[in-house]
Design a protein around this motif. Structure first.
Motif, PDB file in Angstrom:
ATOM      1  N   LEU A  45       0.856  -1.167  -0.027  1.00  6.13           N
ATOM      2  CA  LEU A  45      -0.089   0.062   0.182  1.00  6.13           C
ATOM      3  C   LEU A  45       0.707   1.161  -0.036  1.00  6.13           C
ATOM      4  CD1 LEU A  45      -2.750  -0.952   2.627  1.00  6.13           C
ATOM      5  CD2 LEU A  45      -3.063  -0.625   0.123  1.00  6.13           C
ATOM      6  N   PHE A  46       1.964   1.156   0.765  1.00  7.22           N
ATOM      7  CA  PHE A  46       2.628   2.493   1.233  1.00  7.22           C
ATOM      8  C   PHE A  46       4.053   2.623   0.595  1.00  7.22           C
ATOM      9  CE2 PHE A  46      -0.365   1.829   4.501  1.00  7.22           C
ATOM     10  CZ  PHE A  46      -1.117   3.225   4.376  1.00  7.22           C
ATOM     11  N   SER A  47       4.637   1.830  -0.061  1.00 11.28           N
ATOM     12  CA  SER A  47       6.022   1.832  -0.547  1.00 11.28           C
ATOM     13  C   SER A  47       5.998   3.020  -1.637  1.00 11.28           C
ATOM     14  CB  SER A  47       6.490   0.449  -1.211  1.00 11.28           C
ATOM     15  OG  SER A  47       7.755   0.736  -1.740  1.00 11.28           O
ATOM     16  N   GLN A  54      -0.337   1.872  -3.632  1.00  7.06           N
ATOM     17  CA  GLN A  54      -1.406   2.871  -3.756  1.00  7.06           C
ATOM     18  C   GLN A  54      -1.060   4.270  -3.329  1.00  7.06           C
ATOM     19  OE1 GLN A  54      -5.240   1.969  -1.432  1.00  7.06           O
ATOM     20  NE2 GLN A  54      -5.338   0.092  -2.845  1.00  7.06           N
ATOM     21  N   ILE A  55       0.202   4.484  -2.456  1.00 14.22           N
ATOM     22  CA  ILE A  55       0.521   5.991  -2.106  1.00 14.22           C
ATOM     23  C   ILE A  55       1.433   6.291  -3.357  1.00 14.22           C
ATOM     24  CG2 ILE A  55       2.787   5.358  -1.224  1.00 14.22           C
ATOM     25  CD1 ILE A  55      -0.148   7.401   0.414  1.00 14.22           C
ATOM     26  N   SER A  56       1.827   5.560  -3.984  1.00 13.98           N
ATOM     27  CA  SER A  56       2.648   6.349  -5.373  1.00 13.98           C
ATOM     28  C   SER A  56       1.764   6.675  -6.213  1.00 13.98           C
ATOM     29  CB  SER A  56       3.477   5.195  -5.900  1.00 13.98           C
ATOM     30  OG  SER A  56       4.477   4.717  -4.972  1.00 13.98           O
ATOM     31  N   MET A  57       0.348   5.920  -6.492  1.00 17.53           N
ATOM     32  CA  MET A  57      -0.317   6.306  -7.663  1.00 17.53           C
ATOM     33  C   MET A  57      -1.398   7.348  -7.357  1.00 17.53           C
ATOM     34  SD  MET A  57      -1.835   2.462  -8.578  1.00 17.53           S
ATOM     35  CE  MET A  57      -3.074   3.016  -9.786  1.00 17.53           C
ATOM     36  N   LEU A  63      -4.846   8.155  -8.713  1.00 18.26           N
ATOM     37  CA  LEU A  63      -5.915   7.254  -7.666  1.00 18.26           C
ATOM     38  C   LEU A  63      -6.356   8.626  -6.817  1.00 18.26           C
ATOM     39  CD1 LEU A  63      -7.039   4.383  -7.161  1.00 18.26           C
ATOM     40  CD2 LEU A  63      -5.149   4.242  -5.569  1.00 18.26           C
ATOM     41  N   GLU A  64      -7.600   8.408  -6.515  1.00 21.92           N
ATOM     42  CA  GLU A  64      -8.410   9.383  -5.557  1.00 21.92           C
ATOM     43  C   GLU A  64      -8.315   8.581  -4.234  1.00 21.92           C
ATOM     44  OE1 GLU A  64      -9.463  12.309  -6.043  1.00 21.92           O
ATOM     45  OE2 GLU A  64      -9.069  12.006  -8.412  1.00 21.92           O
ATOM     46  N   PHE A 101       5.908  18.984  -5.218  1.00 22.41           N
ATOM     47  CA  PHE A 101       5.923  18.419  -3.932  1.00 22.41           C
ATOM     48  C   PHE A 101       5.773  16.730  -4.312  1.00 22.41           C
ATOM     49  CE2 PHE A 101       5.322  22.593  -2.830  1.00 22.41           C
ATOM     50  CZ  PHE A 101       5.606  22.597  -1.354  1.00 22.41           C
ATOM     51  N   ARG A 102       6.395  15.890  -3.426  1.00 24.36           N
ATOM     52  CA  ARG A 102       6.153  14.571  -3.469  1.00 24.36           C
ATOM     53  C   ARG A 102       5.590  14.030  -2.274  1.00 24.36           C
ATOM     54  NH1 ARG A 102      10.628  11.503  -0.875  1.00 24.36           N
ATOM     55  NH2 ARG A 102      12.418  12.935  -0.619  1.00 24.36           N
ATOM     56  N   LEU A 103       4.673  13.172  -2.383  1.00 20.48           N
ATOM     57  CA  LEU A 103       4.192  12.488  -1.335  1.00 20.48           C
ATOM     58  C   LEU A 103       4.866  11.191  -0.644  1.00 20.48           C
ATOM     59  CD1 LEU A 103       1.244  12.213   0.526  1.00 20.48           C
ATOM     60  CD2 LEU A 103       0.512  10.792  -1.252  1.00 20.48           C
ATOM     61  N   ASP A 104       5.187  11.240   0.619  1.00 18.87           N
ATOM     62  CA  ASP A 104       5.927  10.361   1.206  1.00 18.87           C
ATOM     63  C   ASP A 104       5.851  10.387   2.520  1.00 18.87           C
ATOM     64  OD1 ASP A 104       7.982   8.721   1.934  1.00 18.87           O
ATOM     65  OD2 ASP A 104       9.774   9.823   1.320  1.00 18.87           O
TER      66      ASP A 104
END
Length: 262
Positions: A45-47, A54-57, A63-64, A101-104
């Motif tokens: 899910l989170f890698s 899912q977190i990358s998408m 992905l919403e 910005f990147r989501l991490d």
């Protein structure tokens, strides 16, 4: 006391589960298999290294949030609380050189996932255990023998002390293993003003958040950690000098001469 240990490579790091009261030659208990399975699911899910997570998408806008697994919303909500609790020094939106910005959420996810998996293990294993994912540890010692956890120094091959612990979490942030992977949320530059920060307390997830935030804060990390209720810390400077919060100062110094850990 007999002791068993099992290791798998998950989330790009070795993850080990240690049980006291189990022989190392025994087959892996089902409760240990469940720990590894839960951490593999968290990785799915989170890698941020897996383009299909899912977190990358979500970060790419493919992905919403409403279409994600409910655990994604849970983690991002916790990340919002962590940002507020650390005055923005922990943040999941990290600036890139091009102004985007990147989501991490990695600085929270590992501690969160290990803490969840260890809690499930604790309900099924009546004796002592600890789960170690790349130096982030959730542990429980139900008898009179604590786990003895080494505190890493500025480099990966040095220990500055050993902590005898009965329960809770231990998280370490630093650049010894992965180089400058921790970046400042204010400017996106790699944090490099400290050797390492180790935080201990009742929750591994929050210990992980505090260690990450303190490391990127830099020189005033120890003063900031001193006022975090319920948590203690060891801060190692680049020159190898060690500072501790008052709650564990004597414990770390007393253990620093010992060499056996875990």
């Amino acid at each position: 006391m007999s002791r068993g240990a099992w290791v798998e490579q998950i989330m790009g790091m070795p993850v080990s589960v240690h049980l006291r009261g189990a022989a190392s030659g025994e087959a892996m208990p089902r409760a240990v298999e469940d720990v590894f399975a839960e951490l593999r699911e968290a990785d799915r899910l989170f890698s941020t290294y897996r383009p299909d997570s899912q977190i990358s998408m979500l970060g790419r806008g493919e992905l919403e949030l409403g279409d994600c697994d409910p655990l994604v919303s849970e983690v991002l909500s916790l990340c919002d609380k962590a940002r507020e609790a650390t005055d923005g020094w922990f943040d999941v939106l990290l600036p890139e050189p091009d102004g985007t910005f990147r989501l991490d959420p990695s600085g929270l996810v590992k501690g969160w996932a290990v803490e969840r998996a260890a809690a499930r293990l604790g309900k099924r294993w009546a004796a002592d255990y600890y789960v170690n994912a790349g130096g982030d540890i959730a542990l429980c010692a139900r008898g009179d023998q604590p786990w003895r956890i080494g505190v890493e120094g500025a480099s990966a091959d040095t220990l500055v002390g050993v902590l005898p612990l009965f329960e809770g979490g231990v998280a370490t942030s630093g650049n010894a293993h992965r180089g400058g992977h921790l970046v400042r949320p204010d400017n996106g530059r790699p944090a490099a003003e400290l050797g390492s920060v180790t935080v201990i307390g009742p929750s591994l997830m929050w210990a992980d958040v505090l260690a990450t935030a303190a490391f990127v804060r830099g020189p005033d990390a120890l003063d900031w950690l001193q006022v975090q209720e319920g948590y203690d810390a060891v801060v190692v400077a680049l020159d190898g000098s060690v500072g501790t919060t008052t709650g564990i100062r004597g414990v770390v110094e007393a253990a620093a001469n010992r060499t056996n850990h875990h």
